[in-house]
Design a protein around this motif. Structure first.
Motif, PDB file in Angstrom:
ATOM      1  N   ILE A   3      38.759  40.419  44.685  1.00 40.54           N
ATOM      2  CA  ILE A   3      39.320  39.084  45.340  1.00 40.54           C
ATOM      3  C   ILE A   3      38.640  38.830  46.573  1.00 40.54           C
ATOM      4  O   ILE A   3      38.081  37.976  46.875  1.00 40.54           O
ATOM      5  N   TYR A   4      38.461  40.122  47.429  1.00 37.59           N
ATOM      6  CA  TYR A   4      37.729  39.782  48.692  1.00 37.59           C
ATOM      7  C   TYR A   4      36.027  39.517  48.457  1.00 37.59           C
ATOM      8  O   TYR A   4      35.699  38.789  49.198  1.00 37.59           O
ATOM      9  N   MET A   7      35.889  35.783  47.473  1.00 37.98           N
ATOM     10  CA  MET A   7      36.022  35.014  48.589  1.00 37.98           C
ATOM     11  C   MET A   7      34.790  35.039  49.700  1.00 37.98           C
ATOM     12  O   MET A   7      34.493  33.915  50.069  1.00 37.98           O
ATOM     13  N   ALA A   8      34.236  36.048  49.746  1.00 34.83           N
ATOM     14  CA  ALA A   8      33.291  36.145  50.683  1.00 34.83           C
ATOM     15  C   ALA A   8      31.716  35.663  50.054  1.00 34.83           C
ATOM     16  O   ALA A   8      30.948  35.181  51.009  1.00 34.83           O
ATOM     17  N   VAL A   9      31.469  35.932  48.843  1.00 33.99           N
ATOM     18  CA  VAL A   9      30.225  35.838  48.482  1.00 33.99           C
ATOM     19  C   VAL A   9      30.481  34.779  46.772  1.00 33.99           C
ATOM     20  O   VAL A   9      31.281  35.192  46.157  1.00 33.99           O
ATOM     21  N   ASP A  10      29.495  34.173  46.709  1.00 33.98           N
ATOM     22  CA  ASP A  10      29.488  33.302  45.721  1.00 33.98           C
ATOM     23  C   ASP A  10      28.794  34.261  44.611  1.00 33.98           C
ATOM     24  O   ASP A  10      27.585  34.495  44.528  1.00 33.98           O
ATOM     25  N   PHE A  11      29.663  34.567  43.479  1.00 34.84           N
ATOM     26  CA  PHE A  11      28.997  35.538  42.395  1.00 34.84           C
ATOM     27  C   PHE A  11      28.270  34.781  41.564  1.00 34.84           C
ATOM     28  O   PHE A  11      28.434  33.646  41.224  1.00 34.84           O
ATOM     29  N   ASN A  59      41.911  33.060  36.879  1.00 30.76           N
ATOM     30  CA  ASN A  59      40.506  32.825  36.712  1.00 30.76           C
ATOM     31  C   ASN A  59      39.524  33.066  37.841  1.00 30.76           C
ATOM     32  O   ASN A  59      39.767  32.320  38.804  1.00 30.76           O
ATOM     33  N   LEU A  60      38.650  33.988  37.751  1.00 26.55           N
ATOM     34  CA  LEU A  60      37.699  34.324  39.270  1.00 26.55           C
ATOM     35  C   LEU A  60      36.896  33.217  39.792  1.00 26.55           C
ATOM     36  O   LEU A  60      36.940  32.979  40.928  1.00 26.55           O
ATOM     37  N   LEU A  63      39.446  30.671  41.431  1.00 26.73           N
ATOM     38  CA  LEU A  63      40.107  31.354  42.483  1.00 26.73           C
ATOM     39  C   LEU A  63      39.075  31.568  43.676  1.00 26.73           C
ATOM     40  O   LEU A  63      39.533  31.356  44.967  1.00 26.73           O
ATOM     41  N   GLY A  64      37.861  31.986  43.420  1.00 26.12           N
ATOM     42  CA  GLY A  64      36.873  32.057  44.333  1.00 26.12           C
ATOM     43  C   GLY A  64      36.607  30.677  45.210  1.00 26.12           C
ATOM     44  O   GLY A  64      36.433  30.824  46.266  1.00 26.12           O
ATOM     45  N   TRP A  65      36.381  29.634  44.286  1.00 26.19           N
ATOM     46  CA  TRP A  65      36.018  28.496  44.863  1.00 26.19           C
ATOM     47  C   TRP A  65      37.296  27.901  45.637  1.00 26.19           C
ATOM     48  O   TRP A  65      36.966  27.287  46.751  1.00 26.19           O
TER      49      TRP A  65
END
Length: 72
Positions: A3-4, A7-11, A59-60, A63-65
């Protein structure tokens, strides 16, 4: 921990697929590698909220977005 990172990097797309493959394997069989015959329900259905019949697994990508938008 993922999750971290999300949150920091666009995979890239391949990283999301690799992480989802590991998560699917753990849920359906208890190991890293799982084939299509072991998956009892489509992954999109599993990622739905409990109210809609899913298992509420996040959904990663979404969630990241959402976590990155919070920073704005």
């Amino acid at each position: 921990m993922i999750i971290y990172l999300v949150m920091a990097v666009d995979f890239p797309q391949w990283a999301y697929k690799a992480v989802d493959k590991i998560r699917r394997g753990y849920i359906w069989k208890g190991c890293i590698d799982v084939k299509g015959g072991h998956c009892l329900v489509a992954w999109d259905m599993v990622c739905r909220p409990l109210e809609l019949g899913g298992l509420a697994i996040s959904n990663l990508r979404n969630l990241g977005w959402a976590l990155r938008v919070r920073w704005l």
